[in-house]
Design an enzyme around this catalytic site. Structure first.
Site, mmCIF file in Angstrom:
data_model
loop_
_atom_site.group_PDB
_atom_site.id
_atom_site.type_symbol
_atom_site.label_atom_id
_atom_site.label_comp_id
_atom_site.label_asym_id
_atom_site.label_seq_id
_atom_site.Cartn_x
_atom_site.Cartn_y
_atom_site.Cartn_z
ATOM 1 N N HIS A 195 0.892 -1.102 0.002
ATOM 2 C CA HIS A 195 -0.093 -0.106 0.003
ATOM 3 C C HIS A 195 1.109 1.337 0.058
ATOM 4 C CE1 HIS A 195 -3.758 -1.928 0.392
ATOM 5 N NE2 HIS A 195 -3.130 -2.939 1.325
ATOM 6 N N CYS A 249 -0.446 2.198 -5.153
ATOM 7 C CA CYS A 249 -1.208 3.454 -5.495
ATOM 8 C C CYS A 249 -0.289 4.518 -5.536
ATOM 9 C CB CYS A 249 -2.180 3.865 -4.290
ATOM 10 S SG CYS A 249 -3.707 2.732 -4.274
#
Lengths: 701, 403
Positions: B151, B193
């Site tokens: 993440h 991301c």
């Protein structure tokens, strides 16, 4: 106001006489003085804003969302097979046959269920428990839930038998578990109730063979002959606090239950499944109940998961309780239409403003909100899930109403499948959890199964409502002190800071009385002999009156009705009363918000409006007469019994005379039995404040 | 005195040698390494482990041996109780390809996967007790593939829910690696991301960076495996039910590409990802990397394709030197136009390769050969020699005047 200003001027004058530089007070102090000086205006504004904010709440409700990443509801394909479902159907058929052949043989049904469980590969055990009624233990408020004491000799005639089966997670660490509860009344449970066993059995058959369990699964068939709540509470109590004494019940019956109580790990969540009555709608209906004792709610995520799966996967019509009578109320409809119109207007002004909702939605939302507020305020759990909350386990009750009659076996299969798939999905989500439920809200009110109001929003309404109290108290105190100073003509005698002492004594005495009143029902219940609730309420009323009289006579100076020359000034008395009410309400808002909100709606206008009627009646002006009438009405409504009657009237049950007392008594008794903090609030905050308002109303000034 | 002078002379010569050695990227490609990192824990991050294991499988299949792969996995999904297929990890719903098959060597697992350990692996500053298998023992001729997934956000990558690796940490580590000559070429591939932001601070030459998404974009999971179960990708408070969780889109399509390749393929790195498939824009940072991407075969990083030299007999090293380095195999799948067919490497338009072909590969003469090659390659050999003589004369004068 004028006096206050004069005070200010005098202070300033003193300062300048001393020659010290004139100190300008800080802005916050200035603001405080300004608010106190205009307390009348502000109290009206704030109270109106508070009520307005309460009415606006359905508009401010947000859509629920799943906050915990780990849950991932609905991502897994259901693995339920037809074999599982036919297992469930077979169990239901067997139970029906058994009930036809052996009428009233309760234990047989439990045995049958136990047999089915062990065939599926679960560890099965039976638990006997005393179905003793809820005892009055006023001193056990806020104590742990393990206060069920066994009575000395219990007859073997009436006891309940719970059946529980545990599936161990094949690769889990055995430290956590998920509980599935199906209450079943084996003697007079209807056919619908048996359906819940069918669903649970289908699910259990599936879970016994899956490989993805990380938490153990416990299926508890609670013997609901003596109510839903008690068997679950008894089982939980045994689960968490094992008793090492041999129970009297162990020798009661042929079912050998001794030393076999088995446990799994800490409970991550619990689901209570009930099936009842036929759905009025076209679809099967799923009702979600979540309120536990003292307005505690399970984590919102649990409701979200169940709601999401029921709506998007299984196509149930999901609803939460609502106050049906509100749906047809005209004034609420008008308010809703007003909001709709305002919302539309705002939308035309700026297309980004989308806060308007249709009037019908508003009506639905506020009816649900009212029910949510009421259930939380009552503090009585709305189902067996309440027992879990006492152990900090998140639990909800899912009540399914099928749209077919229980004899229709063709539809039954499909119904079992959908019910079991819903539970499977929910359990799988909970199974994915790594920690306790903690991401989402615990403090919220529901306005529909998919909308909620969080604590940050609904506290505003309460804060606005109680905000005038300290302002008015301060303003009244200043007024009262000035009046006293004038009356005695001796400033030295009246030390400014001690003027509230007399009033405080009186307030304290009445609060003490409230405390005694709170404890009274316990002693009344100890009175030997059978009494009807009406008799008990009469006993209660007479005792209270006598205690009140004794207080007045024995403690001079504390008597609220004494007409001594130098009696306390009513303004100071009102000031202290308002302060006490403020403190009480704020404390209550921490314990149970809904109670505090409803209490504030009653107490705040009453405390703000009340003033002695004698001078008002003497002056005979229309304004003062109106004022006194207003305060009379508010004080009448503020009386708990009266309010109870009005509420009943609103719901549609007219009550008059002594039966009202009886009803009220039963209601109070239930509050007490469920250890609701609302009972304490009524006895120790609301009642004393109401008595004090009465004192002020009839103050001989 | 003469002895001393000789020593100084030797010293100067050595200096010259090292200067010649370090100037330019002329070091030959010696070996391939891969550092594959999965930084997130927990069952709902299944896809990150599947991503990493997919890459692991690929690089291993394409020829990088286990001792040259540092695999860091923050959690053990295969043995998670929630895993319906015990001891197996899949990146596809059809459950055909078990990524957690035989011989998966995890070097850093569970709570060992920290920012500190990661940086230690890159920079090579280990405590003495750390075994060789856990070290990145690359040299100046190494091609390193660094793959990270987890993440991330704007200029950071989260490790284990507890710490973050920031873009300047990464850039600093890469710079240290460059200075310590721990790589020749480094390819950083990040699937998170806002992956592109992680490369912002990179400055060292020879680094190629590919990220799955630009700043402000999310990297999406590919598809949902209903049996393995996972869904709901968190995005700015909104939830998008696109599924997976068994693998992320970027890695999924990367893997789909690699699954069609074998060790002899010459597909170049210059392949494009379809933004519609990814739902984000793949990002290349090539300004630090000299060769044109179309000319770089993927096996440069993802495989371990060395030049091999045929010898007629085992001990007669100089008899023949046929380089069969890159066999120009036909692309098996012509329907994929994004594959750039690599030109025959033995073509004359690639002078580097021609040079390499002339190299002697006998280990005893390697050093000398290298030196000779360096000297040959220097265009201004004469000036260099003149300069060296001038310096030597200077040194002789100075030293003799001192004595």
């Amino acid at each position: 106001m004028a006096t206050e200003k004069r005070d200010d001027k005098e202070n300033e004058a003193v300062k300048t006489d001393d020659g010290s530089p004139k100190i300008k007070p800080r802005p916050i102090v200035q603001l405080g003085i300004f608010l106190i000086a205009h307390s009348h205006v502000f109290s009206v504004v704030f109270s109106a804003a508070g009520i307005m904010a309460l009415l606006l709440l359905p508009l401010l409700a947000k859509n629920t969302y799943i906050s915990e990443n780990a849950l991932m509801p609905g991502s897994a394909r259901s693995m339920l097979s037809h074999r599982d479902v036919s297992d469930g159907s077979k169990l239901v058929k067997d139970i029906k046959n058994l009930r036809l052949n052996h009428e009233g043989q309760g234990v047989e049904v439990q045995r049958l269920i136990g047999k089915y469980m062990s065939e599926m590969g679960a560890e099965v055990y039976y638990q006997k428990f005393h179905p003793e009624g809820n005892q009055f233990h006023p001193l056990h408020f806020f104590s742990g839930p393990d206060s069920y004491t066994l009575l000395g000799n219990v007859s073997c005639a009436s006891y309940g038998v719970n059946v529980a089966g545990i599936i161990r997670a094949p690769r889990g660490d055995g430290k956590e578990s998920i509980v599935l509860v199906t209450p079943y009344d084996s003697t007079n449970g209807g056919d619908y109730e048996a359906l819940s066993l069918g669903i649970a059995s289908s699910l259990f058959s599936l879970l016994a063979r899956v490989t993805w369990l990380s938490k153990d699964i416990i299926w508890l068939v609670a013997d609901s002959r003596h109510g839903d709540y008690r068997p679950v509470a008894a089982w939980l109590s045994e689960y968490h606090t094992p008793s090492f004494k041999a129970s009297d019940l162990s020798k009661c019956d042929e079912l050998n239950t001794s030393h076999s109580f088995r446990r799994a790990g800490t409970m991550a969540a619990a689901l209570v499944l009930k099936v009842d009555g036929r759905s009025e709608r076209f679809e099967d209906t799923l009702s979600i109940f979540a309120e536990a004792s003292n307005g505690q709610m399970p984590n919102l995520d649990l409701i979200n998961v169940a709601n999401y799966l029921a709506v998007h996967r299984q196509g149930f019509y999901v609803k939460v309780e609502k106050v049906v009578s509100l749906l047809s109320s005209t004034w609420l409809k008008i308010v809703g239409e007003l909001f709709e119109a305002v919302g539309k207007m705002a939308h035309t002004l700026n297309p980004d403003w989308n806060f308007g909702i249709p009037a019908a939605d508003y009506l639905e939302g506020s009816a649900t909100l009212a029910s949510s507020l009421y259930s939380q305020a009552l503090g009585i759990p709305t189902g067996p899930h309440g027992a879990f909350r006492d152990y900090q386990v998140d639990a909800i009750t899912l009540k399914v109403s099928p749209r077919f009659s229980p004899d229709n076996t063709a539809r039954q299969h499909e119904f079992f499948q959908r019910g079991a798939q819903l539970l499977e999905g929910t359990i799988r989500s909970v199974n994915n959890l790594l920690e306790k439920f903690h991401q989402s809200f615990f403090l919220y009110l529901l306005t529909s199964p998919g909308k909620f109001i969080s604590v940050g929003v609904y506290m505003i309404a309460f804060a606005l409502l109680v905000a005038p109290l300290p302002m008015v108290a301060a303003s009244l105190y200043i007024d009262g002190c000035n009046a006293l100073t004038k009356a005695t003509h001796n400033p030295a005698e009246n030390l400014k800071s001690w003027k509230w002492l007399d009033a405080a004594k009186q307030v304290l005495a009445l609060h003490l009385l409230g405390f005694i009143v709170t404890l009274l029902p316990y002693f009344i219940c100890q009175v030997p002999g059978e009494h009807s609730p009406t008799n008990r309420s009469i006993m209660w009323a007479t005792t209270i009156s006598s205690v009140l009289l004794i207080t007045c006579v024995t403690i001079p100076g504390c008597s609220p009705f004494s007409s001594r020359l130098h009696g306390t000034n009513w303004a100071v008395l009102k000031s202290v009363t308002i302060s006490a009410a403020f403190i009480g309400l704020c404390l209550m808002s921490i314990i149970n918000f809904a109670t505090a909100e409803i209490g504030a709606l009653l107490l705040v206008p009453m405390c703000l409006m009340v003033r002695p009627i004698k001078p008002d009646l003497r002056s005979r002006s229309v304004k003062s007469l109106l004022r006194s009438l207003c305060s009379m009405v508010l004080v009448t409504i503020g009386f708990p019994v009266m309010f109870f009657a009005i509420c009943k009237g609103l719901i549609g049950e007219g009550l008059v005379g002594l039966s009202l007392g009886g009803e009220f008594w039963t209601w109070l008794e239930s509050l007490w039995a469920w250890k609701s903090a609302t009972y304490l609030y009524i006895g120790m905050v609301h009642l004393p404040c109401w008595l004090l308002c009465l004192c002020i109303l009839f103050h001989p000034s | 005195i003469f002895f001393l002078k000789m020593k100084i002379l030797l010293l100067v010569m050595l200096l010259c040698y090292s200067f010649a050695f370090s100037s330019g990227d002329t070091t030959i490609h010696t070996n391939n390494w891969a550092v594959l990192v999965c930084t997130s824990r927990f069952w709902f991050n299944y896809r990150h482990m599947a991503n990493t294991l997919s890459l692991y499988r690929t690089v291993k299949r394409l020829g990088i041996p286990d001792e040259r792969i540092i695999l860091m996995l923050a959690d053990d999904m295969a043995c998670n109780a929630r895993n319906e297929y015990p001891a197996q990890v899949f990146n596809n719903e059809n459950h055909k390809l078990n990524l957690y098959g035989d011989n998966v060597e995890v070097d850093y697992r569970g709570y060992e996967v920290t920012v500190e350990n990661f940086l230690r692996v890159l920079t090579g500053r280990h405590e003495n007790a750390v075994p060789r298998s856990k070290r990145l023992l690359s040299d100046e001729g190494s091609h390193i593939l660094l793959y990270m997934t987890g993440h991330g956000g704007d200029e950071f990558l989260k490790f284990q829910d507890a710490e973050e690796l920031q873009s300047h940490d990464l850039a600093d580590a890469v710079k240290q690696m460059k200075e310590k000559r721990r790589f020749k070429e480094l390819m950083i591939m990040v699937d998170t991301c806002q992956a592109a932001t992680l490369f912002n601070q990179l400055q060292s030459p020879g680094v190629l960076a590919i990220g799955s998404s630009l700043k402000g974009e999310n990297s999406y999971s590919h598809h949902l495996d209903s049996d393995v179960s996972a869904l709901y990708y968190f995005m700015n408070g909104m939830y998008i039910t696109i599924g997976v969780s068994v693998v992320d889109r970027f890695t999924y399509y990367t893997l789909a590409f690699f699954e069609r390749l074998d060790i002899y393929d010459n597909a170049s790195l210059n392949r494009s990802y379809d933004p519609r498939q990814l739902m984000s824009t793949a990002y290349y940072r090539t300004d630090l990397y000299q060769p044109h991407l179309a000319e770089v075969p993927v096996t440069n990083f993802f495989g371990s394709v060395m030049e091999t030299i045929h010898t007629d007999s085992a001990y007669e090293a100089f008899s023949s030197r046929i380089s069969n380095s890159k066999i120009n195999a036909d692309m098996p799948l012509d329907q994929h136009p994004e594959h750039d067919l690599k030109e025959n490497l033995q073509n004359a338009n690639n002078p580097n390769d021609d040079l390499k072909n002339e190299k002697q590969k006998c280990p005893y003469t390697q050093m000398r050969a290298d030196l000779q090659e360096k000297l040959e390659k220097l265009e201004n050999v004469d000036t260099m020699v003149n300069l060296s003589i001038a310096v030597m004369v200077l040194v002789v004068i100075v030293s003799s005047s001192l004595l």
